[in-house]
Scaffold this active site. Structure first.
Site, short mmCIF file in Angstrom:
data_model
loop_
_atom_site.label_atom_id
_atom_site.label_comp_id
_atom_site.label_asym_id
_atom_site.label_seq_id
_atom_site.Cartn_x
_atom_site.Cartn_y
_atom_site.Cartn_z
N SER A 53 0.79 -1.24 0.00
CA SER A 53 0.00 0.00 0.00
C SER A 53 0.82 1.28 0.00
CB SER A 53 -0.90 0.01 1.25
OG SER A 53 -0.10 -0.02 2.43
N SER A 54 2.14 1.21 0.01
CA SER A 54 2.94 2.40 0.27
C SER A 54 3.56 3.04 -0.96
CB SER A 54 4.07 2.06 1.26
OG SER A 54 4.93 1.08 0.72
N GLY A 56 3.60 3.41 -5.60
CA GLY A 56 3.08 3.12 -6.93
C GLY A 56 1.58 2.91 -6.96
N ALA A 116 4.81 -9.42 3.61
CA ALA A 116 3.53 -9.95 3.13
C ALA A 116 3.61 -11.45 2.82
CB ALA A 116 3.09 -9.20 1.88
N VAL A 144 2.14 -6.35 -5.00
CA VAL A 144 3.45 -6.63 -4.41
C VAL A 144 4.48 -6.80 -5.52
CG1 VAL A 144 4.79 -8.23 -3.00
CG2 VAL A 144 2.42 -7.72 -2.39
N TYR A 233 0.61 -5.51 -15.37
CA TYR A 233 0.99 -4.64 -16.48
C TYR A 233 1.31 -5.52 -17.69
CZ TYR A 233 3.57 -1.04 -19.13
OH TYR A 233 4.00 -0.16 -20.10
N TYR A 243 10.12 -7.62 -20.91
CA TYR A 243 9.04 -7.60 -19.93
C TYR A 243 8.02 -8.71 -20.19
CZ TYR A 243 5.87 -5.93 -16.40
OH TYR A 243 5.08 -5.87 -15.28
N THR A 284 7.46 4.36 -11.48
CA THR A 284 7.43 3.80 -10.14
C THR A 284 8.81 3.29 -9.78
OG1 THR A 284 6.90 1.52 -10.80
CG2 THR A 284 5.04 3.04 -10.53
#
Length: 404
Positions: A53-54, A56, A116, A144, A233, A243, A284
């Site tokens: 939650s912190s 991006g 997590a 994550v 993504y 990617y 990000t």
């Protein structure tokens, strides 16, 4: 209270310190940029868990959930506290700022700091849901991005890698020197070897997401109609070798397969749903580590300008679809697509044309370098408008207290 004048010190895209006031202002700006809901949010609001939650898209998910859906519940991340020599991580300060916003909005949002991947964190979260939030969870957002994971069931440690599959990949990438001058370089990345793919899938695939669902379901904590989304993504064909067709892409494919499996199970279990949400490009801390992504994003901004949709607006759209405020629209693979603005034929054609001619000599005319360079600094709380960087600032900001 320790106070310091902080200046950006970095090694490439990695900064050694973060600016608390800049991080606080950045969160405030994201809150203001998130569209307000059409009506007044009434009642306690749904119970949500945001994992990652912190930073991006996870940070955007937390703020958009607060504003668009009035969520309460738990937001968790893994951040480092301030020390005598170093500031806290930027995510630490962003979390403190998000907690202030949640308090002002009157939403009971608990912020946890921990791994997590661990079963102990899953148990702590389950206990909190049971004891503090009516014993039911309505939504889970999974965001994550980590370099390593230890499987709590086996003790095996896995490490993710950024490599193409099958053959080496040569791509252009964007770097900045210590003076902020941009350079376009060619970088070659060797192909995945041995168990690189399996290791990366074990870290970045859907295994941990599924463990979270299994653990919470095993405790009887999933509400009727429970919905979960993992953020993902796809990106452009210009970056697919490293990617989407590379080791990370294999992990994303596993994440999507996990979503389909979970969707079937949750439908039978609680009339619920699991989806992946495919987001558009953004600067990000995770994306800047991927060869070619920095150049691609700078060129994309050069093409779109303010038409580039920021994460906070994308995640507002995600919450609208999850909560039923807007129709749920899925592609043929069962994914929510928040990246359609990026992947239109005309946009991709324009970016590809600029990519082909991008060199150190031409890049300033093709990409929005000032925007990109500032976005990288803003990840750490620098270059945020409205912040006095000549003033000393307190660095030992405490983690939010979650006492009832």
């Amino acid at each position: 209270m320790s106070e310091r004048v902080l200046v950006p010190r970095n090694r490439g895209f990695l900064f050694l310190d973060s600016h608390p006031a800049g991080c606080r202002q950045l969160v405030a700006d994201m809150w203001q940029a998130c569209p307000a809901p059409a009506g007044v949010l009434e009642g306690d609001g749904p119970v949500a868990l945001v994992i990652g939650s912190s930073a991006g898209y996870g940070l955007a998910a937390t703020l958009a959930g607060l504003k668009r859906a009035g969520i309460r519940g738990i937001a968790m991340s893994f951040e480092k506290a301030p020390t005598v020599r170093r500031t806290a991580t930027a995510g630490w300060y962003r979390t403190a700022a998000t907690a202030e916003i949640a308090d002002t909005a009157g939403r009971d949002l608990v912020f946890l700091n921990g791994d997590a991947f661990s079963d102990s964190m899953k148990e702590q979260v389950a206990d909190l849901i049971e004891q503090r939030f009516d014993g039911r969870l309505d939504y889970l957002i999974y965001s994550v991005a980590a370099p390593r994971r230890t499987d709590p069931a086996t003790g095996a440690a896995y490490a993710s890698v950024l490599k193409p599959i099958g053959q080496a990949s040569c791509t252009k990438t964007l770097v900045f020197d210590d003076e902020g001058v941009a350079e376009v370089r060619e970088v070659e990345t060797g192909p995945a070897e041995g168990d690189d793919v399996e290791q990366t899938v074990a870290v970045m695939g859907g295994a941990d997401w599924e463990r979270w669902i299994d653990h919470l379901a095993g405790r009887g904590l999933l509400a009727d109609g429970f919905a979960t989304a993992a953020l993902s993504y796809i990106g452009s064909s210009l970056t697919e070798a490293i990617y989407r067709q590379g080791t990370i892409g294999a992990a994303k494919a596993h994440l999507e397969a996990t979503a389909r499996n979970l969707n079937e199970r949750l439908g039978k279990m609680v009339g619920g749903r699991a989806v992946t949400s495919v987001n558009g490009a953004a600067v990000t801390q995770s994306s800047t580590a991927i060869p070619g992504i920095a150049l691609y994003t700078g060129l994309l901004r050069g093409v779109l300008g303010d038409g580039l949709v920021p994460p906070i607006r994308q995640l507002a759209a995600l919450w609208d679809q999850l909560t039923g405020a807007a129709p749920l629209v899925l592609d043929d693979e069962g994914r929510i697509r928040l990246d359609t603005w990026e992947l239109t034929e005309d946009v991709q054609s324009a970016v590809a044309e600029r990519w082909e001619t991008a060199t150190t000599a031409t890049i300033a005319d093709l990409a929005d370098l000032d925007w990109f360079h500032n976005e990288v600094q803003r990840l750490y709380g620098f270059s945020v408008p409205g912040v006095d960087y000549s003033a000393a600032v307190a660095t030992d900001i405490p983690w939010p207290d979650h006492a009832p």
